[in-house]
Design an enzyme around this catalytic site. Structure first.
Site, PDB file in Angstrom:
ATOM      1  N   CYS A  96       0.811  -1.224   0.000  1.00 62.48           N
ATOM      2  CA  CYS A  96       0.000   0.000   0.000  1.00 62.48           C
ATOM      3  C   CYS A  96       0.847   1.278   0.000  1.00 62.48           C
ATOM      4  CB  CYS A  96      -0.985  -0.051   1.159  1.00 62.48           C
ATOM      5  SG  CYS A  96      -2.382   1.053   0.926  1.00 62.48           S
ATOM      6  N   ARG A 130     -12.653   6.403  -0.555  1.00 62.25           N
ATOM      7  CA  ARG A 130     -11.634   5.394  -0.249  1.00 62.25           C
ATOM      8  C   ARG A 130     -12.090   4.031  -0.778  1.00 62.25           C
ATOM      9  NH1 ARG A 130      -7.744   7.254   2.800  1.00 62.25           N
ATOM     10  NH2 ARG A 130      -6.859   5.172   3.064  1.00 62.25           N
ATOM     11  N   HIS A 196      -3.213  -5.413   2.717  1.00 64.89           N
ATOM     12  CA  HIS A 196      -2.795  -5.430   4.123  1.00 64.89           C
ATOM     13  C   HIS A 196      -3.292  -6.717   4.768  1.00 64.89           C
ATOM     14  CE1 HIS A 196      -1.662  -1.206   4.503  1.00 64.89           C
ATOM     15  NE2 HIS A 196      -2.717  -0.873   3.815  1.00 64.89           N
TER      16      HIS A 196
HETATM   17  N1  GLN Z   1      -2.098   6.877   2.036  1.00 63.52           N
HETATM   18  C1  GLN Z   1      -2.337   5.959   1.028  1.00 63.52           C
HETATM   19  C2  GLN Z   1      -3.739   5.943   0.467  1.00 63.52           C
HETATM   20  O1  GLN Z   1      -4.716   6.186   1.186  1.00 63.52           O
HETATM   21  C3  GLN Z   1      -1.919   4.592   1.528  1.00 63.52           C
HETATM   22  C4  GLN Z   1      -2.826   4.023   2.577  1.00 63.52           C
HETATM   23  C5  GLN Z   1      -2.363   2.718   3.132  1.00 63.52           C
HETATM   24  O2  GLN Z   1      -1.171   2.392   3.176  1.00 63.52           O
HETATM   25  N2  GLN Z   1      -3.330   1.942   3.611  1.00 63.52           N
HETATM   26  O3  GLN Z   1      -3.877   5.690  -0.691  1.00 63.52           O
END
Ligand code: GLN
Length: 250
Positions: A96, A130, A196
């Site tokens: 990520c 998101r 993740h």
């Molecule tokens: N900040 C990044 C995004 O939101 C990565 C987030 C993360 O590592 N979960 O795309």
């Protein structure tokens, strides 16, 4: 012959969302159960060391703010060393925020642009919505071809450069951008993913593929790891995959 892999955990104090460090525990355990030594060093902000002495690098995920914090440290020379290690065929698992760091830049949803490493040809731009949930993807043949289950939570939409292969093809969920069905990146021995959770304990075949990649690079010949008893891991994997595909969990 005594074999050993040296793992470098980059920025563990900044990039470690959702237990990403579980990937390190998984790799170490699966090596040691086969009689292969594994040394893990943590490489924190401001710390200097010879990155060329490592075989495998792990970088976890982090939030936008944490990614911004890293920029100065990358510019102080560590960034150039990471790029050289990539070109030298060292193995990387990047998750990520750590995956986004390997591309040219990450522009946050509120317009802050982080100039990243450009070690691999892709870029990421944040969106307002998101992309969150359990998801599944099929690895490309060069990454072992198995099916991966994972959990994603990112605002960034990643677009790969024209000559760059994804790590896999999305079966359910968003992946790189929620549109083109690509997930992650595979360039030389870099494995980048949005997954993740952590990704490796849930997907032992991918873990072994990554370990074999690093062993082959180090010892100059193909090394097939002896199978482990993964009955419970695979039962869990298959049951989660089934639920994701049927839309029973998201
Ligand atoms: N900040 C990044 C995004 O939101 C990565 C987030 C993360 O590592 N979960 O795309």
């Amino acid at each position: 012959m005594d074999r050993e892999l040296k793992i470098c955990h980059l920025y563990p104090e900044v990039l470690n969302l959702y237990g990403d460090r579980g990937n390190i525990i998984c790799m170490k355990s699966r090596l040691e159960r086969r009689g292969i030594s594994c040394r893990v060093d943590q490489m924190r902000l401001g710390q200097k060391a010879d990155l060329a002495s490592y075989d495998l690098f792990f970088i976890g995920g982090g939030q936008d703010f944490e990614q911004e914090v890293l920029l100065e440290d990358l510019r102080s020379g560590k960034g150039a060393e990471i790029v050289s290690a990539v070109e030298d065929g060292k193995t990387f698992l990047c998750i990520c925020g750590g995956y986004q760091m390997m591309g040219h830049y990450y522009e946050t949803h509120d317009g802050v642009r982080c100039e990243f490493l450009g070690a691999v040809d892709f870029a990421t731009v944040g969106g307002d919505v998101r992309m969150i949930g359990n998801y599944a993807f099929q690895l490309g043949e060069e990454s072992g071809g198995s099916t991966v289950v994972g959990f994603e939570n990112h605002s960034g939409r990643t677009r790969l450069g024209s000559g760059v292969k994804p790590l896999g093809t999305v079966l359910k969920g968003y992946g790189n951008n929620g549109e083109d069905k690509t997930e992650g990146v595979r360039y030389k021995n870099v494995f980048g993913s949005y997954s993740h959770g952590p990704i490796l304990p849930k997907n032992p075949q991918l873990c072994d593929h990554i370990l074999e990649t690093a062993l082959e690079r180090k010892y100059g010949r193909k090394i097939e790891l002896e199978p482990l008893d993964d009955r419970f891991e695979m039962l869990a994997h298959d049951s989660v995959l089934d639920k994701i595909m049927k839309g029973e969990i998201n």
